[in-house]
Design an enzyme around this catalytic site. Sequence first.
Site, mmCIF file in Angstrom:
data_model
loop_
_atom_site.group_PDB
_atom_site.id
_atom_site.type_symbol
_atom_site.label_atom_id
_atom_site.label_comp_id
_atom_site.label_asym_id
_atom_site.label_seq_id
_atom_site.Cartn_x
_atom_site.Cartn_y
_atom_site.Cartn_z
ATOM 1 N N ASN A 76 -1.456 -23.019 -0.294
ATOM 2 C CA ASN A 76 -0.866 -23.398 0.992
ATOM 3 C C ASN A 76 -1.733 -23.046 2.188
ATOM 4 O O ASN A 76 -1.248 -22.996 3.315
ATOM 5 C CB ASN A 76 0.519 -22.765 1.127
ATOM 6 C CG ASN A 76 1.373 -23.027 -0.091
ATOM 7 O OD1 ASN A 76 1.688 -22.108 -0.831
ATOM 8 N ND2 ASN A 76 1.703 -24.288 -0.348
ATOM 9 N N VAL A 84 -2.515 -22.884 7.815
ATOM 10 C CA VAL A 84 -1.463 -22.411 6.927
ATOM 11 C C VAL A 84 -0.340 -23.433 6.865
ATOM 12 O O VAL A 84 0.109 -23.943 7.892
ATOM 13 C CB VAL A 84 -0.905 -21.059 7.447
ATOM 14 C CG1 VAL A 84 0.296 -20.607 6.643
ATOM 15 C CG2 VAL A 84 -1.995 -19.997 7.430
ATOM 16 N N CYS A 85 0.117 -23.737 5.652
ATOM 17 C CA CYS A 85 1.268 -24.615 5.462
ATOM 18 C C CYS A 85 2.455 -23.725 5.114
ATOM 19 O O CYS A 85 2.587 -23.240 3.998
ATOM 20 C CB CYS A 85 0.994 -25.599 4.330
ATOM 21 S SG CYS A 85 2.381 -26.684 3.980
ATOM 22 N N LEU A 86 3.287 -23.484 6.110
ATOM 23 C CA LEU A 86 4.433 -22.602 5.921
ATOM 24 C C LEU A 86 5.595 -23.159 6.734
ATOM 25 O O LEU A 86 5.525 -23.220 7.962
ATOM 26 C CB LEU A 86 4.054 -21.190 6.392
ATOM 27 C CG LEU A 86 5.033 -20.061 6.143
ATOM 28 C CD1 LEU A 86 5.334 -19.910 4.656
ATOM 29 C CD2 LEU A 86 4.473 -18.756 6.688
ATOM 30 N N LEU A 120 -1.977 -27.462 0.621
ATOM 31 C CA LEU A 120 -3.047 -27.846 1.541
ATOM 32 C C LEU A 120 -4.376 -27.745 0.803
ATOM 33 O O LEU A 120 -5.353 -28.359 1.196
ATOM 34 C CB LEU A 120 -3.086 -26.906 2.752
ATOM 35 C CG LEU A 120 -2.146 -27.223 3.897
ATOM 36 C CD1 LEU A 120 -2.253 -26.163 4.986
ATOM 37 C CD2 LEU A 120 -2.410 -28.592 4.482
#
Length: 184
Positions: A76, A84-86, A120
């Site tokens: 991620n 950051v993919c959050l 990601l």
Amino acid sequence: MSSPSKRREMDVMKLMMSDYTVETINDGLSEFNVEFHGPKESLYEGGVWKVRVELPDAYPYKSPSIGFVNKIFHPNVDELSGSVCLDVINQSWSPMFDLLNVFEVFLPQLLLYPNASDPLNGDAASLMMKDKKLYDQKVREYCERYAKKENITNSTADEDSDEEEMSEEESGSSDDDIAGHADP
């Protein structure tokens, strides 16, 4: 209700007063780097990252932009940009959250519980799903190579050093050609 600028100041100061090392960029409170340590009992334990934080003008009503400066192998986190993919930061952010939540809860949770179904970094996600043992080994290798205290003091120079070393070898130059450099 306090204004966004007062809230920004308060949140950044709260982060600075905690156990985090905060390095402001351009002497403002909109952009800064935070020293972040991998969570205990995780593959990332012992790792140290410089995390870049950018606060939008509408913070805390709009979420901060968070990115790892030095490399990390994680499904991620984009390996090239560090983005950051959050969900809690990108989609479900609330003004009730503050910067301490990001560093004490959200990022540790991200590292403890990677989500390979929303990647990601497709290579990390694929490896995690197909060969967990090899994935774990690669995470540890990245921590050892890129996530040490010395990597965050001048991480942009560290990222470029591999390319520089390669170009010097290709061009045939050596340290002997450079005045002031002693042989190791």
